[in-house]
Write a protein that holds these residues in place. Sequence first.
Motif, PDB file in Angstrom:
ATOM      1  N   CYS A 256       0.822  -1.209   0.000  1.00 13.49           N
ATOM      2  CA  CYS A 256       0.000   0.000   0.000  1.00 13.49           C
ATOM      3  C   CYS A 256       0.860   1.264   0.000  1.00 13.49           C
ATOM      4  O   CYS A 256       0.528   2.253  -0.663  1.00 13.49           O
ATOM      5  CB  CYS A 256      -0.943  -0.008   1.193  1.00 13.49           C
ATOM      6  N   GLU A 257       1.975   1.234   0.747  1.00 14.09           N
ATOM      7  CA  GLU A 257       2.836   2.418   0.752  1.00 14.09           C
ATOM      8  C   GLU A 257       3.460   2.632  -0.621  1.00 14.09           C
ATOM      9  O   GLU A 257       3.576   3.770  -1.091  1.00 14.09           O
ATOM     10  CB  GLU A 257       3.913   2.292   1.818  1.00 14.09           C
ATOM     11  N   VAL A 258       3.864   1.553  -1.283  1.00 17.49           N
ATOM     12  CA  VAL A 258       4.412   1.683  -2.634  1.00 17.49           C
ATOM     13  C   VAL A 258       3.338   2.181  -3.597  1.00 17.49           C
ATOM     14  O   VAL A 258       3.609   3.006  -4.482  1.00 17.49           O
ATOM     15  CB  VAL A 258       5.005   0.342  -3.114  1.00 17.49           C
ATOM     16  N   GLU A 259       2.113   1.723  -3.430  1.00 11.85           N
ATOM     17  CA  GLU A 259       1.019   2.206  -4.281  1.00 11.85           C
ATOM     18  C   GLU A 259       0.852   3.716  -4.130  1.00 11.85           C
ATOM     19  O   GLU A 259       0.592   4.420  -5.112  1.00 11.85           O
ATOM     20  CB  GLU A 259      -0.280   1.482  -3.930  1.00 11.85           C
ATOM     21  N   ARG A 260       1.012   4.215  -2.923  1.00 13.46           N
ATOM     22  CA  ARG A 260       0.884   5.652  -2.703  1.00 13.46           C
ATOM     23  C   ARG A 260       1.998   6.442  -3.395  1.00 13.46           C
ATOM     24  O   ARG A 260       1.820   7.618  -3.708  1.00 13.46           O
ATOM     25  CB  ARG A 260       0.878   5.952  -1.203  1.00 13.46           C
ATOM     26  N   LEU A 261       3.148   5.800  -3.629  1.00 11.05           N
ATOM     27  CA  LEU A 261       4.223   6.467  -4.371  1.00 11.05           C
ATOM     28  C   LEU A 261       3.829   6.722  -5.824  1.00 11.05           C
ATOM     29  O   LEU A 261       4.317   7.654  -6.455  1.00 11.05           O
ATOM     30  CB  LEU A 261       5.501   5.621  -4.349  1.00 11.05           C
ATOM     31  N   GLY A 262       2.972   5.840  -6.368  1.00 12.06           N
ATOM     32  CA  GLY A 262       2.516   6.000  -7.743  1.00 12.06           C
ATOM     33  C   GLY A 262       3.540   5.635  -8.792  1.00 12.06           C
ATOM     34  O   GLY A 262       3.476   6.130  -9.926  1.00 12.06           O
ATOM     35  N   VAL A 263       4.475   4.731  -8.463  1.00 11.24           N
ATOM     36  CA  VAL A 263       5.548   4.409  -9.411  1.00 11.24           C
ATOM     37  C   VAL A 263       5.335   3.079 -10.142  1.00 11.24           C
ATOM     38  O   VAL A 263       6.013   2.809 -11.137  1.00 11.24           O
ATOM     39  CB  VAL A 263       6.921   4.365  -8.696  1.00 11.24           C
ATOM     40  N   MET A 264       4.420   2.249  -9.670  1.00 10.21           N
ATOM     41  CA  MET A 264       4.289   0.890 -10.197  1.00 10.21           C
ATOM     42  C   MET A 264       3.333   0.804 -11.372  1.00 10.21           C
ATOM     43  O   MET A 264       2.251   1.392 -11.362  1.00 10.21           O
ATOM     44  CB  MET A 264       3.798  -0.063  -9.107  1.00 10.21           C
ATOM     45  N   ASN A 391     -12.665 -12.345  -5.581  1.00  8.10           N
ATOM     46  CA  ASN A 391     -11.876 -11.119  -5.472  1.00  8.10           C
ATOM     47  C   ASN A 391     -12.658 -10.041  -4.732  1.00  8.10           C
ATOM     48  O   ASN A 391     -13.888  -9.982  -4.802  1.00  8.10           O
ATOM     49  CB  ASN A 391     -11.431 -10.625  -6.858  1.00  8.10           C
ATOM     50  N   CYS A 392     -11.942  -9.216  -4.001  1.00  5.30           N
ATOM     51  CA  CYS A 392     -12.559  -8.084  -3.325  1.00  5.30           C
ATOM     52  C   CYS A 392     -11.493  -7.012  -3.138  1.00  5.30           C
ATOM     53  O   CYS A 392     -10.325  -7.312  -2.919  1.00  5.30           O
ATOM     54  CB  CYS A 392     -13.160  -8.491  -1.972  1.00  5.30           C
ATOM     55  N   GLY A 393     -11.915  -5.754  -3.260  1.00  8.44           N
ATOM     56  CA  GLY A 393     -10.981  -4.654  -3.134  1.00  8.44           C
ATOM     57  C   GLY A 393     -11.549  -3.553  -2.264  1.00  8.44           C
ATOM     58  O   GLY A 393     -12.773  -3.380  -2.159  1.00  8.44           O
ATOM     59  N   VAL A 394     -10.652  -2.808  -1.629  1.00  7.22           N
ATOM     60  CA  VAL A 394     -11.051  -1.713  -0.742  1.00  7.22           C
ATOM     61  C   VAL A 394     -10.075  -0.559  -0.908  1.00  7.22           C
ATOM     62  O   VAL A 394      -9.049  -0.679  -1.587  1.00  7.22           O
ATOM     63  CB  VAL A 394     -11.058  -2.165   0.743  1.00  7.22           C
ATOM     64  N   ALA A 395     -10.363   0.560  -0.277  1.00  7.38           N
ATOM     65  CA  ALA A 395      -9.427   1.675  -0.246  1.00  7.38           C
ATOM     66  C   ALA A 395      -8.162   1.262   0.500  1.00  7.38           C
ATOM     67  O   ALA A 395      -8.186   0.354   1.352  1.00  7.38           O
ATOM     68  CB  ALA A 395     -10.076   2.877   0.440  1.00  7.38           C
ATOM     69  N   LEU A 396      -7.048   1.929   0.196  1.00  4.20           N
ATOM     70  CA  LEU A 396      -5.779   1.572   0.823  1.00  4.20           C
ATOM     71  C   LEU A 396      -5.860   1.633   2.346  1.00  4.20           C
ATOM     72  O   LEU A 396      -5.268   0.796   3.050  1.00  4.20           O
ATOM     73  CB  LEU A 396      -4.672   2.498   0.323  1.00  4.20           C
ATOM     74  N   SER A 397      -6.603   2.588   2.862  1.00  2.00           N
ATOM     75  CA  SER A 397      -6.721   2.728   4.313  1.00  2.00           C
ATOM     76  C   SER A 397      -7.466   1.571   4.966  1.00  2.00           C
ATOM     77  O   SER A 397      -7.386   1.386   6.187  1.00  2.00           O
ATOM     78  CB  SER A 397      -7.422   4.045   4.657  1.00  2.00           C
ATOM     79  N   GLN A 398      -8.188   0.789   4.168  1.00  2.68           N
ATOM     80  CA  GLN A 398      -8.937  -0.363   4.697  1.00  2.68           C
ATOM     81  C   GLN A 398      -8.213  -1.677   4.472  1.00  2.68           C
ATOM     82  O   GLN A 398      -8.757  -2.745   4.771  1.00  2.68           O
ATOM     83  CB  GLN A 398     -10.303  -0.447   4.020  1.00  2.68           C
ATOM     84  N   GLY A 433      -4.929   3.238  -6.571  1.00  2.00           N
ATOM     85  CA  GLY A 433      -5.257   3.694  -5.232  1.00  2.00           C
ATOM     86  C   GLY A 433      -6.126   2.740  -4.448  1.00  2.00           C
ATOM     87  O   GLY A 433      -6.698   3.129  -3.419  1.00  2.00           O
ATOM     88  N   GLY A 434      -6.243   1.504  -4.884  1.00  2.00           N
ATOM     89  CA  GLY A 434      -7.027   0.508  -4.162  1.00  2.00           C
ATOM     90  C   GLY A 434      -6.188  -0.709  -3.824  1.00  2.00           C
ATOM     91  O   GLY A 434      -5.150  -0.971  -4.446  1.00  2.00           O
TER      92      GLY A 434
END
Length: 537
Positions: A256-264, A391-398, A433-434
């Motif tokens: 999730c932290e890497v996702e927040r970087l937006g590099v992947m 499959n199921c997805g949520v916001a990064l904070s969840q 962002g998920g």
Amino acid sequence: MENEGDVPSRGNPHRDAGSFLARVENIVGKQRLLTDLDTRRLYSTDFSEIEMQTAIAVIRPRNTQEISEIICVAAETGVAITARGGGMSYTLGYVPRDENTAVLDMTSMNAIRIHAEDRLIEIEPGATWAQVHEALRSTGLRIGCMGTMSGIAATVGGGLGNNATGHGRGDITDDLMGLEAVLGDGSVILTGALSTNPERPVLRSYGPDLTGLFTHDAGVFGVKTRAVFRLHPKPEGVAFVCYGFADASDLVRALCEVERLGVMASNMAFSNYHHRLFATMKPSPDEAKAVARSVMEMAPSKLRGLSSLFSLARPGGFNYLLKWPFSTFGVIDAYDQATADKMARAAGAVMRRHGGVKLPSSLGVAFRAQPYMPIERLMIGVDGECTIPTNCGVALSQSEALLNAVENFFAENEADMKAHDVTWTRLFLTSKGGFGMEPILYWNDRPSALRMAQLSSERRAEFEAKPENKSSRDFALDLRRRLVERVDTLHPYHFQIGKYYDYHSALQSDAAWRALVKFKDTLDPSGLLNPGGLGLG
């Protein structure tokens, strides 16, 4: 009496399947109208293992005009229509809910037309992701979203109906410029940029954009017959971020932290079951040559390509994964190699901060070179089990709340699972962002006809005499249902909805549901397009 928001019963009360079949034969020809029982049963099931109705016919149209004529006949004779691509659904996506339903096998409509100068690609719905990948191989161009792991069989049309994601950046809608679809009255609609400039579709939102209503719609609003996507130059810089983790919570926090970087461009993770799977995969000489060719083609330099090949050829293959409970592989695309390497260093620092240990890049190299796995390895487990994902997805904070909910659920059911010989594993994915999690269930059973159809003749022989295990199957399906109920309090999103998930209850606006019901009634007044999809019709 109907409650407010209920979907009214529709459809032609006069159902004349005989007349429908006779008239459709005149449209497509006898060879493209399949009515034998085995074929009808095969095309009326998916990997959900839930039985519904058996189609009255499987029809293989060749173009939009034939589909338009078929739907007109269906409306006049009261026959329902569902469209099927590669058959990779596990949510009853194309499975007939009603009697007197015909299945359109869309795989004959698989043309791909590349307009390199305008950076566009036009794709018919029956084309697989692997076919698109191959068509673009020599062009230096690609779609941002490269499709699902099942892309050898999964089609672009199915991906549009289910909001495909997986390899590459984002999901299938990100580069979608517009659609062509046949509506329930046989008329043809163009959406997005196609609606104003069919020859050179550039601006999707020139006025109101209807395209989104036909994506992730489970095929209930129209039969998609053409899609146009924006193309991008293949990146000059590619880097891989591969790490092993001992703890699931540490892995999730790192993802999730890497996702927040937006590099992947891609950011996936696996657990020990898939490590076993990768360690047992032994490519044939032809497959190895194809992967080697892809590695060299995607490499920014010959030296980098040779380095990647060396990583793949390391002694022991992927056996190094077996020591790790979890692993993650990420792919970074950039304008040049220096930028990609800089982004990879930033992502790697995050991984290490959360306890990750750097691994060889071979898993990332392998998936970028060959993104699509053999279907039999997805639908039949390492030990010959049947498999089914959720499959199921949520916001990064969840993300940790979802992880804990899933882990606790399986801990609570561990004893019963052991008694029924049912096991599980999970995949992880972050995108846009998920945070996504895909628990996968395994049980010992004789594979269904659909699963058997995915096997090579050699492997099929292994399972011919295997007895059915209805008790374990029923337990696994009920376990899956209860898992969905458990995580529903987090309001997760799903990449397949079909007829399995309760989409109506997921909507937080009654006005949105009423609008969808009215939209369905306008486009499909007879209610003949995939009745039950999304809970409509």
